[in-house]
Design a protein around this motif. Structure first.
Motif, PDB file in Angstrom:
ATOM      1  N   HIS A   1       0.859  -1.187   0.000  1.00  0.00           N
ATOM      2  CA  HIS A   1       0.000   0.000   0.000  1.00  0.00           C
ATOM      3  C   HIS A   1       0.897   1.239   0.000  1.00  0.00           C
ATOM      4  O   HIS A   1       2.007   1.206   0.573  1.00  0.00           O
ATOM      5  N   PRO A   2       0.473   2.339  -0.629  1.00  0.00           N
ATOM      6  CA  PRO A   2       1.313   3.548  -0.696  1.00  0.00           C
ATOM      7  C   PRO A   2       1.892   3.983   0.640  1.00  0.00           C
ATOM      8  O   PRO A   2       3.082   4.318   0.730  1.00  0.00           O
ATOM      9  N   LYS A   3       1.100   3.997   1.705  1.00  0.00           N
ATOM     10  CA  LYS A   3       1.627   4.433   3.001  1.00  0.00           C
ATOM     11  C   LYS A   3       2.658   3.447   3.541  1.00  0.00           C
ATOM     12  O   LYS A   3       3.597   3.835   4.253  1.00  0.00           O
ATOM     13  N   ASN A   4       2.522   2.173   3.176  1.00  0.00           N
ATOM     14  CA  ASN A   4       3.491   1.171   3.615  1.00  0.00           C
ATOM     15  C   ASN A   4       4.785   1.247   2.820  1.00  0.00           C
ATOM     16  O   ASN A   4       5.842   0.827   3.301  1.00  0.00           O
ATOM     17  N   ARG A   5       4.710   1.780   1.607  1.00  0.00           N
ATOM     18  CA  ARG A   5       5.935   2.000   0.841  1.00  0.00           C
ATOM     19  C   ARG A   5       6.803   3.050   1.527  1.00  0.00           C
ATOM     20  O   ARG A   5       8.033   2.940   1.547  1.00  0.00           O
ATOM     21  N   VAL A   6       6.163   4.058   2.083  1.00  0.00           N
ATOM     22  CA  VAL A   6       6.903   5.070   2.837  1.00  0.00           C
ATOM     23  C   VAL A   6       7.573   4.435   4.052  1.00  0.00           C
ATOM     24  O   VAL A   6       8.758   4.649   4.324  1.00  0.00           O
ATOM     25  N   LYS A   7       6.827   3.637   4.803  1.00  0.00           N
ATOM     26  CA  LYS A   7       7.381   2.981   5.981  1.00  0.00           C
ATOM     27  C   LYS A   7       8.523   2.040   5.610  1.00  0.00           C
ATOM     28  O   LYS A   7       9.521   1.945   6.325  1.00  0.00           O
ATOM     29  N   ALA A   8       8.363   1.323   4.482  1.00  0.00           N
ATOM     30  CA  ALA A   8       9.395   0.373   4.061  1.00  0.00           C
ATOM     31  C   ALA A   8      10.710   1.082   3.744  1.00  0.00           C
ATOM     32  O   ALA A   8      11.786   0.632   4.152  1.00  0.00           O
ATOM     33  N   THR A   9      10.634   2.206   3.029  1.00  0.00           N
ATOM     34  CA  THR A   9      11.857   2.926   2.683  1.00  0.00           C
ATOM     35  C   THR A   9      12.477   3.571   3.914  1.00  0.00           C
ATOM     36  O   THR A   9      13.702   3.577   4.066  1.00  0.00           O
ATOM     37  N   GLN A  10      11.656   4.111   4.795  1.00  0.00           N
ATOM     38  CA  GLN A  10      12.187   4.720   6.009  1.00  0.00           C
ATOM     39  C   GLN A  10      12.883   3.685   6.883  1.00  0.00           C
ATOM     40  O   GLN A  10      13.957   3.945   7.435  1.00  0.00           O
ATOM     41  N   THR A  11      12.295   2.497   6.983  1.00  0.00           N
ATOM     42  CA  THR A  11      12.889   1.440   7.798  1.00  0.00           C
ATOM     43  C   THR A  11      14.159   0.900   7.156  1.00  0.00           C
ATOM     44  O   THR A  11      15.143   0.611   7.854  1.00  0.00           O
ATOM     45  N   LEU A  12      14.160   0.772   5.836  1.00  0.00           N
ATOM     46  CA  LEU A  12      15.352   0.283   5.139  1.00  0.00           C
ATOM     47  C   LEU A  12      16.544   1.198   5.381  1.00  0.00           C
ATOM     48  O   LEU A  12      17.687   0.733   5.477  1.00  0.00           O
ATOM     49  N   ALA A  13      16.286   2.491   5.477  1.00  0.00           N
ATOM     50  CA  ALA A  13      17.360   3.473   5.646  1.00  0.00           C
ATOM     51  C   ALA A  13      17.745   3.693   7.106  1.00  0.00           C
ATOM     52  O   ALA A  13      18.543   4.579   7.404  1.00  0.00           O
ATOM     53  N   THR A  14      17.206   2.886   8.023  1.00  0.00           N
ATOM     54  CA  THR A  14      17.542   3.030   9.439  1.00  0.00           C
ATOM     55  C   THR A  14      19.043   2.897   9.651  1.00  0.00           C
ATOM     56  O   THR A  14      19.670   1.952   9.168  1.00  0.00           O
ATOM     57  N   ARG A  15      19.609   3.821  10.381  1.00  0.00           N
ATOM     58  CA  ARG A  15      21.069   3.863  10.527  1.00  0.00           C
ATOM     59  C   ARG A  15      21.632   2.716  11.357  1.00  0.00           C
ATOM     60  O   ARG A  15      22.835   2.462  11.325  1.00  0.00           O
ATOM     61  N   THR A  16      20.782   2.038  12.114  1.00  0.00           N
ATOM     62  CA  THR A  16      21.280   0.902  12.903  1.00  0.00           C
ATOM     63  C   THR A  16      21.557  -0.321  12.045  1.00  0.00           C
ATOM     64  O   THR A  16      22.201  -1.266  12.505  1.00  0.00           O
ATOM     65  N   ASN A  17      21.074  -0.321  10.806  1.00  0.00           N
ATOM     66  CA  ASN A  17      21.333  -1.423   9.879  1.00  0.00           C
ATOM     67  C   ASN A  17      22.470  -1.026   8.959  1.00  0.00           C
ATOM     68  O   ASN A  17      22.274  -0.305   7.978  1.00  0.00           O
ATOM     69  N   SER A  18      23.667  -1.480   9.252  1.00  0.00           N
ATOM     70  CA  SER A  18      24.837  -1.074   8.485  1.00  0.00           C
ATOM     71  C   SER A  18      24.778  -1.613   7.061  1.00  0.00           C
ATOM     72  O   SER A  18      24.760  -2.826   6.843  1.00  0.00           O
ATOM     73  N   ALA A  19      24.712  -0.703   6.097  1.00  0.00           N
ATOM     74  CA  ALA A  19      24.626  -1.078   4.680  1.00  0.00           C
ATOM     75  C   ALA A  19      24.851   0.172   3.848  1.00  0.00           C
ATOM     76  O   ALA A  19      24.824   1.299   4.357  1.00  0.00           O
ATOM     77  N   ARG A  20      25.074  -0.051   2.567  1.00  0.00           N
ATOM     78  CA  ARG A  20      25.125   1.058   1.620  1.00  0.00           C
ATOM     79  C   ARG A  20      24.276   0.701   0.405  1.00  0.00           C
ATOM     80  O   ARG A  20      24.245  -0.457  -0.038  1.00  0.00           O
ATOM     81  N   GLY A  21      23.590   1.714  -0.140  1.00  0.00           N
ATOM     82  CA  GLY A  21      22.748   1.520  -1.304  1.00  0.00           C
ATOM     83  C   GLY A  21      23.339   2.157  -2.543  1.00  0.00           C
ATOM     84  O   GLY A  21      24.020   3.198  -2.458  1.00  0.00           O
ATOM     85  N   PHE A  22      23.087   1.534  -3.690  1.00  0.00           N
ATOM     86  CA  PHE A  22      23.523   2.052  -4.983  1.00  0.00           C
ATOM     87  C   PHE A  22      22.373   1.890  -5.973  1.00  0.00           C
ATOM     88  O   PHE A  22      21.660   0.890  -5.944  1.00  0.00           O
ATOM     89  N   VAL A  23      22.218   2.849  -6.864  1.00  0.00           N
ATOM     90  CA  VAL A  23      21.226   2.716  -7.928  1.00  0.00           C
ATOM     91  C   VAL A  23      21.747   3.426  -9.169  1.00  0.00           C
ATOM     92  O   VAL A  23      22.393   4.472  -9.079  1.00  0.00           O
ATOM     93  N   VAL A  24      21.519   2.810 -10.327  1.00  0.00           N
ATOM     94  CA  VAL A  24      21.811   3.440 -11.618  1.00  0.00           C
ATOM     95  C   VAL A  24      20.489   3.566 -12.359  1.00  0.00           C
ATOM     96  O   VAL A  24      19.789   2.565 -12.566  1.00  0.00           O
ATOM     97  N   CYS A  25      20.138   4.790 -12.729  1.00  0.00           N
ATOM     98  CA  CYS A  25      18.884   5.078 -13.421  1.00  0.00           C
ATOM     99  C   CYS A  25      19.203   5.423 -14.868  1.00  0.00           C
ATOM    100  O   CYS A  25      19.738   6.507 -15.151  1.00  0.00           O
TER     101      CYS A  25
END
Length: 333
Positions: free
Chosen positions: A91-115
């Motif tokens: 659901h649209p509101k859950n997409r916001v929650k999913a991205t916010q949670t993915l970017a939580t600083r306690t989860n050590s990771a780095r993201g990359f994207v090529v558009c």
């Protein structure tokens, strides 16, 4: 690999003592299609305007934590732990929650994207490429993965050097996709490794850091069985939704919540960091900058792109002589 959480997370997993044949793992997924004719939004039922490839990079010691990270997102949207996370079904509101949670600083990771802006490739045809492959679309997908790997391998090499890791090794797990010839893709990557090692990389301002790659550590997997690929799906799908004009809820720009996750590089002065062209790559920037809507322009500016400079006479004077399509279709590229 978020700097704020890096020491505690990495020390925690280093104490586990798991035997590893690699130091880093990259999960890769895609959003959009790889067809270059009849593009949306000009053609209502056409192909996607963009092809996006996303990568979720972690230290190998953090692999046992991926189920917890996936479940953390599922819990945040009212889902059941152990389920399959699929961004497109949220659901649209859950997409916001999913991205916010993915970017939580306690989860050590780095993201990359090529558009990849496919509008720069309309009406291009290369007879030589058509003669050597039965599936020309693989060339676009492989080319965009190449751009992704150039950035990820450089980041891994630099990160390893800062953290005292000698001879770092990167494992790559790719989401399976219909119609893609994985064997030919691995051969393509091996060719890039050989070129980088020999110093013969063709048509590129960057090249893959060959030392961190291993042919036998490039794997194919089904996303429902791999929590790391499901996290990569959230990342890349959020970016696709945010720039693909025909995508449902395009105006939500949910990928903006991922800014803390996306990889950075130090500027020449060493005093600042930038995400443009590193964690977030808009390609080909100088050729496609005039094709963007005001909305898309503002989105990429959020990740550090200076669109005014890209449109300037100086930048345009030094734009790539060859188009994205011409570079991609080169047998040597």
């Amino acid at each position: 690999m978020t700097q704020a959480s890096e020491p505690s997370i990495f020390l925690m997993f280093s104490k586990i003592g798991l035997p590893m044949d690699h130091h880093y793992t990259l999960f890769i997924d895609e959003a959009g299609d790889d067809k270059v004719k009849h593009l949306k939004p000009s053609v209502v039922d056409g192909n996607s305007e963009w092809l996006c490839l996303g990568g979720y990079l972690i230290r190998a010691e953090a692999e046992p934590d991926l189920d917890r990270r996936r479940d953390e997102i599922l819990r945040s949207i009212g889902g059941q732990p152990g389920g399959v996370l699929h961004f497109q079904k949220l659901h649209p509101k859950n997409r916001v929650k999913a991205t916010q949670t993915l970017a939580t600083r306690t989860n050590s990771a780095r993201g990359f994207v090529v558009c990849s802006c496919k509008r720069t490739m309309l009406n291009h045809h290369n007879a030589r490429a058509a003669a050597v492959t039965s599936n020309q679309r693989d060339y676009l997908y492989n080319w965009v993965v190449r751009l992704l790997l150039e950035r990820v391998t450089a980041y891994v090499a630099n990160h390893a050097q800062r953290h005292g890791i000698k001879k770092p090794v990167l494992r790559i797990v790719m989401a399976s996709r219909r119609g893609h010839h994985f064997g030919q893709f691995k051969a393509y990557v091996q060719q890039l490794i050989n070129q980088a090692t020999a110093g013969t990389t063709y048509l590129s301002t960057r090249q893959i850091v060959a030392e961190v790659l291993r042919y036998n550590l490039i794997e194919l997997a089904h996303a429902p069985t791999q929590p790391g690929l499901q996290l990569a799906d959230v990342l890349v799908s959020a970016f696709f939704q945010s720039i693909e004009q025909a995508s449902p809820h395009h105006a939500d720009k949910v990928a903006m919540h991922l800014r803390p996750l996306m990889a950075e590089r130090r500027t020449a002065s060493g005093r600042q960091t930038r995400r443009d062209g590193e964690g977030v790559t808009f390609f080909p920037d100088r050729r496609a900058v005039h094709l963007l809507t005001a909305d898309q322009t503002k989105f990429f500016e959020h990740f550090g792109y200076d669109m005014g400079w890209l449109k300037s006479r100086k930048a345009q004077k030094h734009k790539q002589h060859l188009t994205q399509a011409q570079r991609m279709w080169s047998r040597e590229a």
